[in-house]
Scaffold this active site. Sequence first.
Site, PDB file in Angstrom:
ATOM      1  N   HIS A  61     -59.747  17.321  49.136  1.00 22.56           N
ATOM      2  CA  HIS A  61     -58.721  16.389  48.381  1.00 22.56           C
ATOM      3  C   HIS A  61     -57.272  17.120  48.423  1.00 22.56           C
ATOM      4  O   HIS A  61     -57.354  18.258  48.240  1.00 22.56           O
ATOM      5  CB  HIS A  61     -59.285  16.023  47.062  1.00 22.56           C
ATOM      6  CG  HIS A  61     -58.388  15.230  46.390  1.00 22.56           C
ATOM      7  ND1 HIS A  61     -57.903  13.919  46.980  1.00 22.56           N
ATOM      8  CD2 HIS A  61     -57.971  15.104  44.985  1.00 22.56           C
ATOM      9  CE1 HIS A  61     -57.071  13.403  45.963  1.00 22.56           C
ATOM     10  NE2 HIS A  61     -57.151  14.071  45.076  1.00 22.56           N
ATOM     11  N   CYS A  95     -60.218   9.923  42.897  1.00 20.74           N
ATOM     12  CA  CYS A  95     -60.142  10.538  44.178  1.00 20.74           C
ATOM     13  C   CYS A  95     -61.452  10.940  45.098  1.00 20.74           C
ATOM     14  O   CYS A  95     -61.191  11.231  46.251  1.00 20.74           O
ATOM     15  CB  CYS A  95     -59.597  11.756  43.798  1.00 20.74           C
ATOM     16  SG  CYS A  95     -57.790  11.423  42.992  1.00 20.74           S
ATOM     17  N   ASN A 120     -50.577  12.968  46.947  1.00 27.42           N
ATOM     18  CA  ASN A 120     -52.070  12.870  46.598  1.00 27.42           C
ATOM     19  C   ASN A 120     -52.247  11.130  46.701  1.00 27.42           C
ATOM     20  O   ASN A 120     -51.755  10.640  46.026  1.00 27.42           O
ATOM     21  CB  ASN A 120     -52.121  13.286  45.131  1.00 27.42           C
ATOM     22  CG  ASN A 120     -53.663  12.840  44.605  1.00 27.42           C
ATOM     23  OD1 ASN A 120     -54.470  12.322  45.412  1.00 27.42           O
ATOM     24  ND2 ASN A 120     -53.929  13.355  43.310  1.00 27.42           N
TER      25      ASN A 120
END
Length: 331
Positions: free
Chosen positions: A258, A117, A288
């Site tokens: 994020h 990520c 996500n």
Amino acid sequence: MRKPEPIVEVAATGRYLPDCVVTNDDLARRVDTSDEWIRTRTGIRERRIAPAEVLAADMGAAAARQAMERAGVEPGEVDILIVSTATPDRWLPSTACDVQARLGCSNAVAFDVMAACSGFIYGLSIAEGYLAAGRGEVALVVSAEKMSSIVDWDDRSTCVLFGDGAGAAVVRPANGSGRGILSSHLRSDGNLANLLHRPAGGAAMPLTEAVLAERSHLVRMEGREVFKNAVRSMAEAADLALQQAGLTADDVELLVPHQANIRIIEATAKYAGIPMDRVFVNVDRYGNMSSASVPVALDEAVEQGRIKAGDDVLMVAFGAGLTWGATALRW
Ligand code: UT7
């Protein structure tokens, strides 16, 4: 502290999101979950899922085309093409080489970055270093993730969290414009690798019928531990990136974190001292998207006028590895 002069700027951004929307209710028809559980624990309402024929390289190339068009950059002008992905379309060659072929960036050096990520934050920093060393004039940082291809669709604790998409940025020398990267803080801790990983499918545990049967080639996560580390690490990275940039939380026009979980975003913002009305959130619409989350959020924030010329922006990310990092950027 004297504010640093940016060496490189983000000239333009772009994004690609697949059309297919999968709601929490859709998932509740497949696994034992509910819209209420997913919304209250994560803030996610829906996510985009790419069809089988749309690959990470296709999504990345589409996002990159948009960023290049906005920056007025031709494919042949790109000197370095960095793709961050946790979902390479194949193990050899890199997805970056596939993106390069799709875009026709034949003068570029192209390679993948595996930082889960945090990949976009890592990619920006690598691009900055490459351009600062005088090795080129145009860098393209692309984050492309087909998370739907690596989640276990029978595991309710992970399959509800992720989505597909891509974001991209064209990076160029700042040439005294005052715009660009003010600071970058990157970290990782391989001791915590097993909190979020795909146990099998690589050289350590090649694909076998047994692996496929126990589904250990798919994502496994210790959610609570990852959660705690995410908040701690992102708060630390945000602090250090601000310090290095000579900024305080009050200077930050927009925090672009994020997008893993609204509760993680809220806790990080609280630690950083930034109120939620100065935090960009789209986890409700996309879930996500691993490294694509930050550039997609950045691109939407610019498009929505939440970031204007001269604004100080703080991007912060966290992911498998563990990896984490933050970038302070003057738009
Ligand atoms: O991109 C960076 C990496 N990822 C992240 O940052 C994610 C970090 N972790 C999280 O966001 C959260 O830990 C989760 C959203 C994954 C889980 O939330 P939680 O509040 O930590 O829940 P939990 O894992 O402690 O599970 C609570 C309960 C469990 O039931 P019991 O054992 O209490 O009876 C789970 O079995 O919720 C259950 N559960 C679910 N129930 C309905 C887990 N997943 C689901 C589900 N639907 N989808």
